[in-house]
Design a protein around this motif. Structure first.
Motif, PDB file in Angstrom:
ATOM      1  N   VAL A  30     -13.912   0.780   6.248  1.00 51.56           N
ATOM      2  CA  VAL A  30     -13.918   0.078   4.820  1.00 51.56           C
ATOM      3  C   VAL A  30     -12.926   0.939   4.018  1.00 51.56           C
ATOM      4  CG1 VAL A  30     -16.013  -1.200   5.196  1.00 51.56           C
ATOM      5  CG2 VAL A  30     -15.918   1.339   4.087  1.00 51.56           C
ATOM      6  N   GLN A  31     -12.548   2.090   4.007  1.00 54.88           N
ATOM      7  CA  GLN A  31     -11.885   2.966   3.201  1.00 54.88           C
ATOM      8  C   GLN A  31     -10.320   2.458   3.327  1.00 54.88           C
ATOM      9  OE1 GLN A  31     -12.236   6.219   1.408  1.00 54.88           O
ATOM     10  NE2 GLN A  31     -14.532   5.921   1.630  1.00 54.88           N
ATOM     11  N   PHE A  32     -10.177   1.715   4.437  1.00 54.65           N
ATOM     12  CA  PHE A  32      -8.589   1.249   4.715  1.00 54.65           C
ATOM     13  C   PHE A  32      -8.749  -0.111   4.124  1.00 54.65           C
ATOM     14  CE2 PHE A  32      -6.145  -1.332   7.589  1.00 54.65           C
ATOM     15  CZ  PHE A  32      -4.655  -0.870   6.888  1.00 54.65           C
ATOM     16  N   CYS A  33      -9.545  -0.996   4.957  1.00 56.61           N
ATOM     17  CA  CYS A  33      -9.569  -2.404   4.788  1.00 56.61           C
ATOM     18  C   CYS A  33      -9.799  -2.878   3.408  1.00 56.61           C
ATOM     19  CB  CYS A  33     -10.414  -3.002   5.754  1.00 56.61           C
ATOM     20  SG  CYS A  33     -12.180  -2.947   5.578  1.00 56.61           S
ATOM     21  N   ASP A  35      -8.800  -1.399   0.798  1.00 58.24           N
ATOM     22  CA  ASP A  35      -7.523  -0.751  -0.003  1.00 58.24           C
ATOM     23  C   ASP A  35      -6.363  -1.937   0.188  1.00 58.24           C
ATOM     24  OD1 ASP A  35      -5.465   0.497  -0.986  1.00 58.24           O
ATOM     25  OD2 ASP A  35      -6.200   2.238  -0.459  1.00 58.24           O
ATOM     26  N   GLU A  36      -6.407  -2.709  -0.924  1.00 60.85           N
ATOM     27  CA  GLU A  36      -5.208  -3.637  -0.799  1.00 60.85           C
ATOM     28  C   GLU A  36      -3.930  -3.296  -0.545  1.00 60.85           C
ATOM     29  OE1 GLU A  36      -3.951  -7.742  -3.027  1.00 60.85           O
ATOM     30  OE2 GLU A  36      -5.475  -6.479  -4.033  1.00 60.85           O
ATOM     31  N   ASP A  37      -3.386  -2.158  -1.177  1.00 59.48           N
ATOM     32  CA  ASP A  37      -2.324  -1.502  -1.191  1.00 59.48           C
ATOM     33  C   ASP A  37      -2.091  -0.834   0.215  1.00 59.48           C
ATOM     34  OD1 ASP A  37      -1.522  -2.106  -3.929  1.00 59.48           O
ATOM     35  OD2 ASP A  37      -2.371  -0.228  -4.694  1.00 59.48           O
ATOM     36  N   ALA A  38      -3.149  -0.248   0.643  1.00 61.09           N
ATOM     37  CA  ALA A  38      -2.868   0.403   2.115  1.00 61.09           C
ATOM     38  C   ALA A  38      -2.706  -0.769   3.156  1.00 61.09           C
ATOM     39  CB  ALA A  38      -4.101   1.229   2.459  1.00 61.09           C
ATOM     40  N   VAL A  39      -3.495  -2.016   2.976  1.00 60.79           N
ATOM     41  CA  VAL A  39      -3.321  -2.955   3.854  1.00 60.79           C
ATOM     42  C   VAL A  39      -2.106  -3.649   3.907  1.00 60.79           C
ATOM     43  CG1 VAL A  39      -4.413  -5.189   4.294  1.00 60.79           C
ATOM     44  CG2 VAL A  39      -5.968  -3.348   4.062  1.00 60.79           C
ATOM     45  N   HIS A  40      -1.508  -3.883   2.734  1.00 57.84           N
ATOM     46  CA  HIS A  40      -0.185  -4.662   2.561  1.00 57.84           C
ATOM     47  C   HIS A  40       0.901  -3.632   3.027  1.00 57.84           C
ATOM     48  CE1 HIS A  40      -1.670  -8.488   0.980  1.00 57.84           C
ATOM     49  NE2 HIS A  40      -2.459  -7.758   0.276  1.00 57.84           N
ATOM     50  N   HIS A  41       0.678  -2.366   2.827  1.00 53.28           N
ATOM     51  CA  HIS A  41       1.776  -1.382   3.134  1.00 53.28           C
ATOM     52  C   HIS A  41       2.015  -1.162   4.691  1.00 53.28           C
ATOM     53  CE1 HIS A  41       4.252   2.150   3.281  1.00 53.28           C
ATOM     54  NE2 HIS A  41       3.511   2.784   3.969  1.00 53.28           N
ATOM     55  N   THR A  42       0.629  -1.397   5.392  1.00 53.54           N
ATOM     56  CA  THR A  42       0.456  -1.402   6.792  1.00 53.54           C
ATOM     57  C   THR A  42       0.970  -2.669   7.727  1.00 53.54           C
ATOM     58  OG1 THR A  42      -1.162   0.349   6.481  1.00 53.54           O
ATOM     59  CG2 THR A  42      -1.286  -0.468   8.822  1.00 53.54           C
ATOM     60  N   PHE A  43       0.341  -3.628   6.877  1.00 55.42           N
ATOM     61  CA  PHE A  43       0.634  -5.023   7.863  1.00 55.42           C
ATOM     62  C   PHE A  43       1.631  -5.786   7.044  1.00 55.42           C
ATOM     63  CE2 PHE A  43      -3.471  -3.680   8.960  1.00 55.42           C
ATOM     64  CZ  PHE A  43      -3.335  -3.219  10.445  1.00 55.42           C
ATOM     65  N   ALA A  44       2.395  -6.724   7.851  1.00 54.94           N
ATOM     66  CA  ALA A  44       3.428  -7.479   7.255  1.00 54.94           C
ATOM     67  C   ALA A  44       2.556  -8.877   7.088  1.00 54.94           C
ATOM     68  CB  ALA A  44       4.564  -7.612   8.092  1.00 54.94           C
ATOM     69  N   GLY A  45       1.726  -9.019   7.479  1.00 53.02           N
ATOM     70  CA  GLY A  45       0.877 -10.431   7.567  1.00 53.02           C
ATOM     71  C   GLY A  45       0.065 -10.711   8.468  1.00 53.02           C
ATOM     72  N   GLY A  46      -0.535 -11.624   8.603  1.00 53.91           N
ATOM     73  CA  GLY A  46      -1.386 -12.392   9.797  1.00 53.91           C
ATOM     74  C   GLY A  46      -0.898 -13.440  10.649  1.00 53.91           C
ATOM     75  N   GLN A  47      -1.440 -13.712  11.571  1.00 54.42           N
ATOM     76  CA  GLN A  47      -1.238 -14.751  12.313  1.00 54.42           C
ATOM     77  C   GLN A  47      -2.371 -15.370  13.175  1.00 54.42           C
ATOM     78  OE1 GLN A  47       1.945 -13.301  15.087  1.00 54.42           O
ATOM     79  NE2 GLN A  47       0.514 -13.013  16.653  1.00 54.42           N
TER      80      GLN A  47
END
Length: 86
Positions: A30-33, A35-47
């Motif tokens: 949850v510390q990662f998921c 954190d909106e900035d961390a998620v958007h920095h790590t992933f380009a999107g979803g499919q």
């Protein structure tokens, strides 16, 4: 076979970890998921992908529901049937 106290302690620790550290939706920390900035920095999107096992289970539940014999719709589960090799 019965679990000894050490094994029960490991299971209690794992349950506590899962309830406080992992997200119930995605399973990530949850510390990662959260954190909106961390998620958007790590992933380009979803499919969207299809889990064909879940698709088979959903089709079985749909047939069962449409049969008209459902008494408790939220307590049902499914079992996959293996093909025979003949």
């Amino acid at each position: 076979m019965e679990w000894d106290e050490t094994e029960r302690d490991w299971m209690r620790a794992m349950r506590a970890y899962e309830q406080t550290v992992t997200c119930p939706l995605c399973g990530m920390d949850v510390q990662f998921c959260h954190d909106e900035d961390a998620v958007h920095h790590t992933f380009a999107g979803g499919q969207v992908e299809i889990c064909f096992v879940t698709e088979l289970r959903e089709k079985a539940m749909r047939r069962y529901t449409e049969s008209g014999v459902v008494k408790n719709p939220h307590s049902q589960t499914t079992k996959l049937i293996a093909r025979t090799t003949e």
